[in-house]
Design an enzyme around this catalytic site. Structure first.
Site, PDB file in Angstrom:
ATOM      1  N   ASP A  32     -28.575 -41.508  18.544  1.00 33.01           N
ATOM      2  CA  ASP A  32     -29.015 -40.318  17.817  1.00 33.01           C
ATOM      3  C   ASP A  32     -28.444 -40.335  16.392  1.00 33.01           C
ATOM      4  OD1 ASP A  32     -30.238 -37.827  17.557  1.00 33.01           O
ATOM      5  OD2 ASP A  32     -28.520 -36.723  18.381  1.00 33.01           O
ATOM      6  N   SER A  42     -24.622 -39.741  19.714  1.00 30.85           N
ATOM      7  CA  SER A  42     -24.532 -39.659  18.254  1.00 30.85           C
ATOM      8  C   SER A  42     -23.420 -40.602  17.789  1.00 30.85           C
ATOM      9  CB  SER A  42     -24.197 -38.224  17.833  1.00 30.85           C
ATOM     10  OG  SER A  42     -22.877 -37.911  18.265  1.00 30.85           O
ATOM     11  N   LYS A  93     -28.990 -20.957  14.018  1.00 28.74           N
ATOM     12  CA  LYS A  93     -30.201 -21.594  13.493  1.00 28.74           C
ATOM     13  C   LYS A  93     -30.992 -20.739  12.519  1.00 28.74           C
ATOM     14  CE  LYS A  93     -30.759 -24.406  17.614  1.00 28.74           C
ATOM     15  NZ  LYS A  93     -30.153 -25.615  17.042  1.00 28.74           N
TER      16      LYS A  93
END
Ligand code: G3H
Ligand code: 13P
Ligand code: ZN
Length: 304
Positions: free
Chosen positions: A81, A49, A181
Site C-alpha cells: 500500500d 503500508s 474525513k
C-alpha cells in the site's frame, strides 16, 4: 500461494461488487481479517503500508499473510500500500506480493507518469500488478499524508492510464485517510467518479474509505478514548461508489478503531489481567466483526 489481485478486481468489475483491501500490522489483524473473509466466503486483499513494514518487517508480514492464505479456502492477495520507496517496491515484487501500489500522486503529472511507468515495467516482468494514484487523497497517517484533496481529472486519468499501463487506479473523489474525513457534511464527488469511469476501463480504487462507525467510537470513548470530531464515509455513499465502478476499497482506520475499543475495554475492566492473549484476543474478534461488516457492505460476501 497468493491470489492475483488483478483477477480479483476484474471479477469484481464484471459482477459489480468491491473487494476489501485491509491494512495489516500484526498477527491479530491478519487473523481477524481472514477469519471474516473465510466466514463470508469472500476474496480479500491484505495490505502492508511502508509504515507497517517499518514497524513489523516485510518478511514477518509476508509470512503472516502467507500462512493465512494457506489456511483458508478463500482467495487472499497481498498488496503493497502507498509504495513510495523504489527499494521497498522492488523487494515486495521479488518477495512475491500479488500487487504493489506506486504512490507518486504528490508529484507533478509528468513525474507521476515517469515513476509509475518505471514501477509498471519492473512489476510486470514478474507478473505483479500495479496500482497507481492520480489526484490527492487528503489526511495524514504515519507515512502517508497530504494536506488537501485535489480531485482526479477524468481526462488526465485517461492519459495517465494509457501512458503508464497501470492495472488499477486510485482516484481522489473527496475521501481522506484517518478518522477525520470531513469537517462538514460527508459528500463524495460521485459525479467525478462517473466521468472517470466513462474515461477509463481499469478497476478503480477508493482509499480513505473507512466508515468510522459511531458504535465503535462510542465504545472506545466509554473506555477513555478521545475522538471528538471524527467522521467517516457513510455506508450509503460507499454503495453508490461501488455502483459507479469502484472495485477495491481500502480500510485501515475502521480496523484500528475496532482494535482500540476492544483493548481499552479489557485494560479498564480487567485491571488485574496482564496476559497479552486476554488483551489482544478480544481485539482480534472485534477486528473480525468490523471486517465482516465491511465485506457485507462491499457486496463481496459469497464471491470467492
Ligand atoms: O493509507 C494509509 C494507511 O492507512 C496506512 O497508514 O502509514 O500509518 O501504516 P500507515
Ligand atoms: P482509511 O484511513 O479510511 O481506513 O483508509 C485507508 C487507506 O486508504 C489505506 O490505503
Ligand atoms: Zn490509502
Amino acid at each position: 500461494m497468493f491470489a492475483d489481485t488483478k483477477k480479483l478486481l476484474q471479477n469484481a468489475q464484471k459482477h459489480n461488487y468491491a473487494v476489501g483491501h485491509f491494512n495489516i500490522n500484526n498477527m491479530e489483524l491478519v487473523q481477524g481479517i481472514v477469519r471474516a473473509a473465510e466466514k463470508l466466503n469472500a476474496p480479500v486483499i491484505l495490505a502492508t503500508s511502508e509504515g507497517a513494514i517499518k514497524y513489523a518487517g516485510m518478511e514477518y508480514l509476508f509470512c503472516l499473510a502467507q500462512t493465512a492464505a494457506h489456511q483458508v479456502n478463500v482467495p487472499v492477495a497481498l498488496h503493497l500500500d502507498h509504495g513510495q520507496d523504489l527499494e521497498v517496491i522492488r523487494k515486495a515484487i521479488t518477495m512475491g506480493y500479488s500487487s504493489v501500489m506506486i504512490d507518486a500522486s504528490h508529484e507533478p503529472f509528468e513525474k507521476n507518469i515517469r515513476r509509475t511507468t518505471q514501477v509498471v515495467q519492473m512489476a510486470h516482468r514478474k507478473g505483479v500488478s500495479v496500482e497507481a494514484e492520480l489526484g490527492t487523497i487528503g489526511g495524514a497517517e504515519y507515512l502517508v499524508s497530504s494536506r488537501k484533496i485535489l480531485y482526479t481529472d477524468p481526462a488526465k486519468a485517461r492519459e495517465f492510464v494509457e501512458q503508464t499501463g497501470c492495472d488499477f487506479l486510485a482516484v481522489a473523489i473527496g475521501t481522506s485517510h484517518g478518522a477525520y474525513k470531513f469537517a462538514g457534511k460527508a459528500q463524495l464527488r460521485l459525479d467525478i467518479l462517473k466521468q472517470i469511469k466513462k474515461a477509463i476501463r481499469v478497476p478503480l480504487v477508493l482509499h480513505g474509505a473507512s466508515g468510522v462507525s459511531q458504535k465503535i467510537v462510542k465504545e472506545a470513548e466509554k473506555y477513555g478514548a478521545k475522538l471528538e470530531g471524527v467522521q467517516g464515509v457513510p455506508s450509503q455513499q460507499i454503495s453508490q461508489a461501488i455502483k459507479q465502478g469502484i472495485t477495491k476499497i481500502n480500510t485501515d482506520t475502521d480496523l484500528r478503531l475496532a482494535f482500540d475499543a476492544a483493548v481499552r475495554k479489557v485494560i479498564q475492566t480487567k485491571p488485574k489481567d496482564f496476559d497479552p492473549r486476554h488483551i489482544l484476543g478480544p481485539a482480534r474478534e472485534s477486528v473480525q466483526k468490523m471486517a465482516e461488516e465491511r465485506i457485507r457492505l462491499f457486496s463481496s460476501a459469497g464471491k470467492r
